[in-house]
Design a protein around this motif. Structure first.
Motif, PDB file in Angstrom:
ATOM      1  N   LEU A  74      -3.015   1.239  -1.768  1.00 32.15           N
ATOM      2  CA  LEU A  74      -2.146   0.533  -2.725  1.00 32.15           C
ATOM      3  C   LEU A  74      -0.684   0.999  -2.783  1.00 32.15           C
ATOM      4  O   LEU A  74       0.226   0.155  -2.778  1.00 32.15           O
ATOM      5  CB  LEU A  74      -2.789   0.627  -4.122  1.00 32.15           C
ATOM      6  N   PRO A  75      -0.407   2.327  -2.808  1.00 28.28           N
ATOM      7  CA  PRO A  75       0.988   2.742  -3.036  1.00 28.28           C
ATOM      8  C   PRO A  75       1.978   2.230  -2.002  1.00 28.28           C
ATOM      9  O   PRO A  75       3.166   2.126  -2.300  1.00 28.28           O
ATOM     10  CB  PRO A  75       0.910   4.274  -2.989  1.00 28.28           C
ATOM     11  N   TRP A  76       1.509   1.909  -0.788  1.00 27.75           N
ATOM     12  CA  TRP A  76       2.472   1.570   0.267  1.00 27.75           C
ATOM     13  C   TRP A  76       2.479   0.094   0.648  1.00 27.75           C
ATOM     14  O   TRP A  76       3.315  -0.335   1.439  1.00 27.75           O
ATOM     15  CB  TRP A  76       2.151   2.391   1.532  1.00 27.75           C
ATOM     16  N   CYS A  77       1.545  -0.681   0.100  1.00 18.99           N
ATOM     17  CA  CYS A  77       1.348  -2.037   0.635  1.00 18.99           C
ATOM     18  C   CYS A  77       2.090  -3.100  -0.152  1.00 18.99           C
ATOM     19  O   CYS A  77       2.208  -3.029  -1.377  1.00 18.99           O
ATOM     20  CB  CYS A  77      -0.136  -2.374   0.632  1.00 18.99           C
ATOM     21  N   GLU A  78       2.531  -4.106   0.590  1.00 17.09           N
ATOM     22  CA  GLU A  78       3.053  -5.301  -0.083  1.00 17.09           C
ATOM     23  C   GLU A  78       1.965  -6.381  -0.087  1.00 17.09           C
ATOM     24  O   GLU A  78       2.095  -7.402  -0.764  1.00 17.09           O
ATOM     25  CB  GLU A  78       4.308  -5.819   0.629  1.00 17.09           C
ATOM     26  N   GLU A  79       0.909  -6.139   0.678  1.00 11.65           N
ATOM     27  CA  GLU A  79      -0.202  -7.092   0.725  1.00 11.65           C
ATOM     28  C   GLU A  79      -1.433  -6.347   1.257  1.00 11.65           C
ATOM     29  O   GLU A  79      -1.311  -5.525   2.154  1.00 11.65           O
ATOM     30  CB  GLU A  79       0.221  -8.242   1.645  1.00 11.65           C
ATOM     31  N   ILE A  80      -2.581  -6.616   0.653  1.00 14.20           N
ATOM     32  CA  ILE A  80      -3.838  -6.021   1.150  1.00 14.20           C
ATOM     33  C   ILE A  80      -4.870  -7.141   1.265  1.00 14.20           C
ATOM     34  O   ILE A  80      -5.079  -7.901   0.309  1.00 14.20           O
ATOM     35  CB  ILE A  80      -4.387  -4.930   0.193  1.00 14.20           C
ATOM     36  N   THR A  81      -5.494  -7.235   2.429  1.00  9.87           N
ATOM     37  CA  THR A  81      -6.561  -8.225   2.632  1.00  9.87           C
ATOM     38  C   THR A  81      -7.910  -7.518   2.559  1.00  9.87           C
ATOM     39  O   THR A  81      -8.110  -6.505   3.232  1.00  9.87           O
ATOM     40  CB  THR A  81      -6.426  -8.882   4.025  1.00  9.87           C
ATOM     41  N   LEU A  82      -8.797  -8.055   1.730  1.00  9.68           N
ATOM     42  CA  LEU A  82     -10.177  -7.563   1.689  1.00  9.68           C
ATOM     43  C   LEU A  82     -11.040  -8.615   2.376  1.00  9.68           C
ATOM     44  O   LEU A  82     -11.150  -9.751   1.891  1.00  9.68           O
ATOM     45  CB  LEU A  82     -10.654  -7.377   0.242  1.00  9.68           C
TER      46      LEU A  82
END
Ligand SMILES: C[S@@+](CC[C@H](N)C(=O)[O-])C[C@H]1O[C@@H](n2cnc3c(N)ncnc32)[C@H](O)[C@@H]1O
Length: 256
Positions: free
Chosen positions: A79-87
């Motif tokens: 989370l701290p580094w992402c602008e988007e995360i896909t699960l």
């Protein structure tokens, strides 16, 4: 494990009943609280990602958790580094659970964030993780094998208890690790977790298949595509169930 279980039956990924995977039962066994082994995994992953992004604070970072299932802590670790995360997950019920978590994730996940926040950028994170999670996480139902041949797009990745826990076939295991790594851009940090020598597992009264892989095979299956590979044995003394020998955490960087 009862007789006639998947320990004896070959079962390929496409044959298992993923839509019958019961997220509530899985969480109650594994993620109701932070188990000692998860605390160890979290410390390893936090240090790996934290060290990398301290040296290379590049933006934007796009994260993926392959075979996310009902586990939010790999996404929280990115989370701290992402602008988007896909699960990404194949199972309808797991995808429904994940979508349900987007608005405001359940309070059991707060303890996992607190564990991450013992150190480093998680402790200094300026946002409410629950709000940020809602803003940047996207849930996608899909088969990781279908990604083969598509363009690489992720710059940070996790895959926890998936490659060895989706089939009894060693070929499926190898293909799953390749698909995961082939979708990371060169230099992307990743973390993956495996159950060593798993005989298959039960969720809500249903058995799911696993491939009995040893640490040496896990290491060699990643080696060709990875720089700085580490494979670490964790939790031999704190087993979460019968039918495996240890958990293995692997981390490194996608090679060019
Ligand atoms: C043992 S669970 C691991 C879940 C979670 N990652 C964790 O850390 O607990 C395996 C997961 O892999 C998913 N899965 C199985 N085959 C898949 C495939 N071909 N593509 C994507 N996900 C898959 C299942 O639906 C399930 O959520």
């Amino acid at each position: 494990m009862p007789s006639g279980s998947l320990g004896d039956l070959p079962q390929l990924n496409a044959e298992a009943l993923w839509d019958e995977f019961n997220p509530a039962d899985y969480i109650s066994h594994n993620y109701r609280t932070v188990l000692p082994v998860d605390a160890k995994i979290i410390a390893i992953v936090r240090d790996h990602f934290g060290d990398h992004f301290r040296r290379f604070p590049e933006r934007p970072v796009r994260g993926v958790d392959m075979g996310a299932g009902p586990n939010l802590y790999p996404a929280l670790a990115m989370l701290p580094w992402c602008e988007e995360i896909t699960l990404l997950d194949r199972s309808k019920r797991n995808v429904a659970y994940l979508r349900d978590q987007l608005d405001s994730y359940d309070t059991n996940w707060d303890a996992f964030w607190q564990e991450l926040s013992r150190k480093g950028p998680y402790a200094a994170y300026p946002h409410d993780p629950r709000v940020r999670f809602k803003q940047i996480v996207r849930v996608k139902q899909g088969d990781l094998f279908d990604l083969a041949g598509r363009q690489r797009r992720w710059t940070l990745g996790t895959m926890f208890f998936v490659a060895e826990s989706l089939s009894t076939s060693e070929t499926d295991f190898q293909r799953a690790t390749e698909c995961f790594l082939d979708h990371l851009e060169p230099g992307a940090p990743f973390a993956a977790a495996f159950m060593e020598e798993s005989e298959g597992y039960e969720v809500g009264g249903r058995y799911f298949p696993a491939c009995k892989v040893r640490r040496e095979l896990i290491h060699s299956s990643l080696l060709d595509r990875v720089e700085g590979l580490q494979t670490i044995r964790v939790g031999e003394q704190d087993k979460v169930r019968d039918g495996y020998t240890s958990m293995i955490v692997a981390h490194g960087f996608r090679s060019a």
